[in-house]
Scaffold this active site. Structure first.
Site, PDB file in Angstrom:
ATOM      1  N   ASN A 108       0.808  -1.218   0.000  1.00  0.00           N
ATOM      2  CA  ASN A 108       0.000   0.000   0.000  1.00  0.00           C
ATOM      3  C   ASN A 108       0.841   1.268   0.000  1.00  0.00           C
ATOM      4  O   ASN A 108       0.547   2.222  -0.719  1.00  0.00           O
ATOM      5  CB  ASN A 108      -0.959   0.003   1.194  1.00  0.00           C
ATOM      6  CG  ASN A 108      -2.176  -0.874   0.967  1.00  0.00           C
ATOM      7  OD1 ASN A 108      -2.544  -1.160  -0.170  1.00  0.00           O
ATOM      8  ND2 ASN A 108      -2.799  -1.311   2.033  1.00  0.00           N
TER       9      ASN A 108
ATOM     10  N   HIS B 115       9.249   3.976   7.024  1.00  0.00           N
ATOM     11  CA  HIS B 115       9.012   4.357   5.635  1.00  0.00           C
ATOM     12  C   HIS B 115       9.833   5.599   5.309  1.00  0.00           C
ATOM     13  O   HIS B 115       9.842   6.564   6.078  1.00  0.00           O
ATOM     14  CB  HIS B 115       7.532   4.676   5.403  1.00  0.00           C
ATOM     15  CG  HIS B 115       6.603   3.600   5.857  1.00  0.00           C
ATOM     16  ND1 HIS B 115       6.490   2.398   5.203  1.00  0.00           N
ATOM     17  CD2 HIS B 115       5.735   3.545   6.904  1.00  0.00           C
ATOM     18  CE1 HIS B 115       5.588   1.649   5.827  1.00  0.00           C
ATOM     19  NE2 HIS B 115       5.125   2.326   6.860  1.00  0.00           N
TER      20      HIS B 115
END
Length: 271
Positions: free
Chosen positions: A194, A224
Site C-alpha cells: 500500500n 518508511h
C-alpha cells in the site's frame, strides 16, 4: 447540495481493525452518520451484534437500504471490485485504503471508469505515509526521481518471498529483500504494497518509482522513507509508525488517515 445541518450519510466497507477504529473515532461526530457497514456474509451477525440496530449491516451494495453520500473502504483488495466499483457507478463518492491493489491497471481503469460513469470522485487515502501532499504538488512541476525505502523487523516479512532469500528468524544484520519498481513490489509483496503504491501514484508512477524493501533486525517498527527530487528541489521524509493498540499488524496512521477523510468530507474548511 448537502444540507449544512444534516450529517453526512456514510457507508463503511469493512469492519476489521481499521474499520472498528474509525467507527469508534467518529461514532459521536454530529456531522457524520455511519449508517451502513458492508462486510462479508459470514461476518454480518457479529458486526450487527457489535453495532446494534442503529447501523444497517449488509454483505453487498445491492442490499443497502438507501444510497449513501460517501463510502470509506478499509476491507482489503477484493472489496474494490465487489463494492467500490458499483458505489462509484451509482454516484457515491468513495475513499479507499487498499491502494496496493491499484498496481493492477485493469482495476485502476475499472474504478476510474466507474467514477466517470457515476459522476463520482474516487479518493486514494495517504494511509501509513506522510508527505504525499508535497509529492503530489511537486509532480505538477515535474519530478526527476522518486524512491521509496521500506524497513520492517524480519518477522514482519514472514509469509512473503523474503523467506526464500534469508532466514528471517535468525538475522543479525539488515538485508535487502527487494529492489525494483513499485509495480513489481506490489505484485511480489501484495500485503506490504500500500505505501509503495501510494508513493508511486502520487509521484512518477508505478514503473518509474524505485522501491527498496529491507528486513532489519535493528528496527522494532515499520519505517518508511521517501526520497524525491525535481523542479521543486529535493525532499526526504522518514516515518517510524506505531501500530493500532489492539492490532500490531495495522498502522495507526492508516486509521487516522481514514478518520481524516471522513471528517474532511463533513467539513466546510479542509486542509
Amino acid at each position: 447540495m448537502r444540507n449544512a445541518h444534516a450529517p453526512v450519510d456514510v457507508a463503511m466497507i469493512g469492519f476489521g481493525a481499521i474499520g472498528a477504529a474509525v467507527y469508534r473515532a467518529v461514532e459521536h461526530d454530529a456531522a457524520l452518520r455511519v449508517a451502513h457497514v458492508i462486510v462479508p456474509e459470514h461476518q454480518c451477525d457479529a458486526v450487527r451484534g457489535a453495532l446494534g440496530e442503529r447501523v444497517d449491516v449488509v454483505s453487498s451494495v445491492d442490499a443497502l437500504a438507501c444510497r449513501p453520500q460517501f463510502a470509506l473502504e478499509c476491507a482489503g483488495h477484493g472489496a474494490l471490485v465487489d463494492h467500490v466499483v458499483p458505489l462509484l457507478k451509482a454516484g457515491t463518492d468513495c475513499a479507499v485504503a487498499s491502494i496496493g491493489a491499484l498496481s493492477d491497471l485493469a482495476l485502476l481503469d475499472a474504478l476510474s471508469n466507474a467514477a466517470d460513469a457515476g459522476g463520482a470522485t474516487l479518493t486514494l487515502l495517504s494511509g501509513a505515509i506522510g508527505g504525499i501532499d508535497a509529492l503530489a504538488a511537486a509532480r505538477q512541476g515535474g519530478l526527476d526521481e522518486v524512491r521509496y525505502i521500506g524497513r520492517k523487523p524480519p518477522l514482519g516479512w514472514l509469509g512473503t518471498p523474503a523467506e526464500a532469500i534469508c532466514d528471517l528468524r535468525a538475522m543479525a544484520a539488515e538485508q535487502t529483500i527487494f529492489e525494483g519498481s513499485a509495480r513489481d513490489a506490489a505484485q511480489l509483496y501484495p500485503r506490504n504494497a500500500n505505501v509503495a503504491a501510494t508513493v508511486a501514484l502520487a509521484g512518477v508512477g508505478l514503473d518509474a518509482t524505485r522501491v527498496c524493501l529491507i528486513a532489519d533486525p535493528a528496527v522494532t517498527r515499520n519505517v518508511h522513507r521517501i526520497v524525491a527530487r525535481g523542479a521543486f528541489g529535493e525532499m526526504s521524509i522518514e516515518m517510524s509508525g506505531k501500530p493500532l493498540p489492539d492490532n500490531p499488524k495495522t498502522s495507526a496512521l492508516t486509521a487516522f488517515s481514514a478518520i481524516r477523510a471522513l471528517r474532511n468530507r463533513a467539513s466546510h474548511c479542509v486542509i
